[in-house]
Scaffold this motif. Structure first.
Motif, PDB file in Angstrom:
ATOM      1  N   SER A   1       0.823  -1.219   0.000  1.00 37.33           N
ATOM      2  CA  SER A   1       0.000   0.000   0.000  1.00 37.33           C
ATOM      3  C   SER A   1       0.854   1.265   0.000  1.00 37.33           C
ATOM      4  N   ARG A   2       1.968   1.208  -0.699  1.00 32.37           N
ATOM      5  CA  ARG A   2       2.795   2.391  -0.854  1.00 32.37           C
ATOM      6  C   ARG A   2       2.449   3.056  -2.180  1.00 32.37           C
ATOM      7  N   LEU A   3       2.686   4.374  -2.251  1.00 30.46           N
ATOM      8  CA  LEU A   3       2.459   5.052  -3.519  1.00 30.46           C
ATOM      9  C   LEU A   3       3.260   4.358  -4.619  1.00 30.46           C
ATOM     10  N   PRO A   4       2.698   4.210  -5.815  1.00 29.55           N
ATOM     11  CA  PRO A   4       1.439   4.810  -6.302  1.00 29.55           C
ATOM     12  C   PRO A   4       0.177   3.976  -6.009  1.00 29.55           C
ATOM     13  N   PHE A   5       0.278   2.979  -5.124  1.00 28.38           N
ATOM     14  CA  PHE A   5      -0.869   2.122  -4.833  1.00 28.38           C
ATOM     15  C   PHE A   5      -1.402   2.358  -3.425  1.00 28.38           C
ATOM     16  N   GLU A   6      -1.266   3.562  -2.915  1.00 25.36           N
ATOM     17  CA  GLU A   6      -1.808   3.911  -1.601  1.00 25.36           C
ATOM     18  C   GLU A   6      -3.292   4.256  -1.755  1.00 25.36           C
ATOM     19  N   ILE A   7      -4.030   3.292  -2.249  1.00 23.64           N
ATOM     20  CA  ILE A   7      -5.419   3.542  -2.638  1.00 23.64           C
ATOM     21  C   ILE A   7      -6.365   3.387  -1.453  1.00 23.64           C
ATOM     22  N   ALA A   8      -6.102   2.411  -0.592  1.00 23.69           N
ATOM     23  CA  ALA A   8      -6.995   2.195   0.551  1.00 23.69           C
ATOM     24  C   ALA A   8      -6.864   3.311   1.580  1.00 23.69           C
ATOM     25  N   GLU A   9      -5.635   3.821   1.800  1.00 22.57           N
ATOM     26  CA  GLU A   9      -5.430   4.889   2.783  1.00 22.57           C
ATOM     27  C   GLU A   9      -5.827   6.246   2.217  1.00 22.57           C
ATOM     28  N   ALA A  10      -5.308   6.586   1.038  1.00 25.37           N
ATOM     29  CA  ALA A  10      -5.692   7.808   0.301  1.00 25.37           C
ATOM     30  C   ALA A  10      -5.875   9.010   1.219  1.00 25.37           C
TER      31      ALA A  10
ATOM     32  N   ARG B   1       7.354   6.086  -4.527  1.00 31.11           N
ATOM     33  CA  ARG B   1       6.422   7.143  -4.125  1.00 31.11           C
ATOM     34  C   ARG B   1       6.900   8.523  -4.578  1.00 31.11           C
ATOM     35  N   THR B   2       8.183   8.660  -4.866  1.00 30.22           N
ATOM     36  CA  THR B   2       8.706   9.960  -5.311  1.00 30.22           C
ATOM     37  C   THR B   2       8.534  10.167  -6.802  1.00 30.22           C
ATOM     38  N   ILE B   3       8.166   9.112  -7.520  1.00 34.43           N
ATOM     39  CA  ILE B   3       8.160   9.173  -8.988  1.00 34.43           C
ATOM     40  C   ILE B   3       6.750   9.164  -9.552  1.00 34.43           C
ATOM     41  N   TYR B   4       5.871   8.327  -8.967  1.00 31.44           N
ATOM     42  CA  TYR B   4       4.538   8.149  -9.532  1.00 31.44           C
ATOM     43  C   TYR B   4       3.471   8.727  -8.611  1.00 31.44           C
ATOM     44  N   PRO B   5       2.476   9.380  -9.159  1.00 33.42           N
ATOM     45  CA  PRO B   5       1.335   9.825  -8.344  1.00 33.42           C
ATOM     46  C   PRO B   5       0.423   8.637  -8.035  1.00 33.42           C
TER      47      PRO B   5
END
Length: 379
Positions: free
Chosen positions: A248-257, A332-336
């Motif tokens: 669940s780290r960016l760019p897949f931090e979708i559940a926390e958002a 997380r520094t590269i992709y939104p």
């Protein structure tokens, strides 16, 4: 009765003495300690490979150090990549390193608030259960030839335990009884189905390719070109993306958002409860990075380090694992952050296709090399 007890103790002592971590550099010191009553037994028990693996490397001690240091490493790394400073204000000449101690003290002594609508017993239990459950796969990870539980089904057991992680996230959100937590919980359920299937297929592809699911045998397959990364790069890429989704780290931090749900399933937690939830993603990252090291980077294989003996493999394993973890956190520094529909499209579309291609590639390689008997033995 006394004779039977003595025989049992002798058998235990014999089993412990026959499976020790060999460290030639420390052997003179260990010989001196062995002459001290009881101290020799304690040292032998600590150096007993199953105990050493569970408690020290790759187990609790190593995990504890990484959980303490890696939040700071992630912040400084992301800051440097994005031309920022990162942690700086607390003891600036140490790069803000004491910030991790400040965060730890805050989590330990902050009040744990249970709001009136929460399901109190489960609300308090799930953070601790989540943390403990995330430790179990460490028992089957090999650092060189050091492993807590050696079994020919280690990879399958690790997969089963890793796939339990989302259940605890769902429990956290459900026990909070909060609309934002509920939305984050639903998102976590959707995403877990999206990444777990390609994740499992990618691991299955490597089991077929190696002809075994024993981590010790996977880690001793040969030189650099025998690494799974070069033998099946499609499976390696699929596994890496699935690991990024699982943590669940960016760019897949979708559940926390955070911008939408203010931390999703974790929004109501505070104090040590939130601290355990906060470090759980680092736990998962360490376990998945360790599994990737075993499957694709040769495990603890590498040039022998003089004087370290069995610890040489552990050093190589940790070095490779830290590189994988650092790469995961650098994303997380590269992709939104993706939207939920985009994450599901990646999981159910491209990831499923790539995992099936990886499995087919492994089967073809094994058939060409004439190793179908090994495949049948595993499947």
């Amino acid at each position: 009765m006394q004779i039977q007890i003595q025989e049992a103790v002798n058998q235990i002592m014999s089993a412990v003495a026959s499976n020790q971590v060999n460290v030639p550099l420390l052997q003179p010191i260990l010989d001196l300690v062995a002459q001290i009553p009881m101290a020799g037994f304690l040292v032998s028990f600590v150096l007993w490979k199953p105990f050493f693996a569970a408690l020290i490397c790759p187990g609790l001690s190593t995990l504890g150090i990484l959980l303490l240091v890696f939040p700071w490493v992630e912040r400084k790394l992301c800051g440097r990549i994005q031309w920022r400073v990162g942690p700086h204000e607390i003891v600036w000449w140490l790069g803000g390193l004491p910030q991790i101690m400040a965060d730890s003290v805050k989590f330990l002594f902050q009040e744990v608030i249970v709001h009136k609508d929460a399901d109190r017993p489960y609300y308090l239990q799930f953070p601790f259960l989540s943390f403990i459950a995330a430790l179990l796969p460490l028992l089957f990870i090999s650092a060189g030839n050091i492993i807590a539980i050696e079994t020919p089904y280690a990879i399958q057991l690790m997969l089963a335990l890793i796939c339990l992680f989302p259940l605890f996230i769902l429990g956290l959100g459900w026990a909070s009884n909060n609309r934002f937590s509920f939305i984050g919980t639903v998102r976590e359920a959707f995403m877990s189905f999206a990444y777990e299937i390609p994740f499992i297929i990618a691991v299955l592809a490597m089991i077929v390719l190696y002809g075994t699911s024993n981590p010790l045998q996977m880690s001793s397959t040969g030189g650099l070109l025998e690494w799974g990364l070069f033998r099946n790069p499609v499976a390696a890429f699929t596994f890496f993306v699935a690991a990024a989704m699982a943590t669940s780290r960016l760019p897949f931090e979708i559940a926390e958002a955070e911008q939408e749900l203010a931390a999703g399933p974790h929004v109501e937690y505070s104090g040590i409860s939130f601290g355990l939830i906060y470090v759980m993603c680092y736990e998962k990252a360490y376990i998945l990075s360790g599994l990737m090291t075993i499957l694709f980077l040769g495990g603890g294989s590498g040039p022998a380090i003089s004087g370290l003996g069995d610890l040489s493999g552990a050093v190589w394993f940790l070095a490779k694992t830290v590189v994988v973890m650092t790469t995961l956190f650098a994303l997380r520094t590269i992709y939104p952050r993706y939207r939920l529909d985009q994450g599901l499209k990646i999981g159910w579309g491209a990831m499923i296709s790539l995992s099936l291609v990886a499995l087919a590639l492994s089967v073809v390689i094994v058939l060409v090399q004439g190793g179908i008997g090994g495949v049948e033995g595993v499947v």
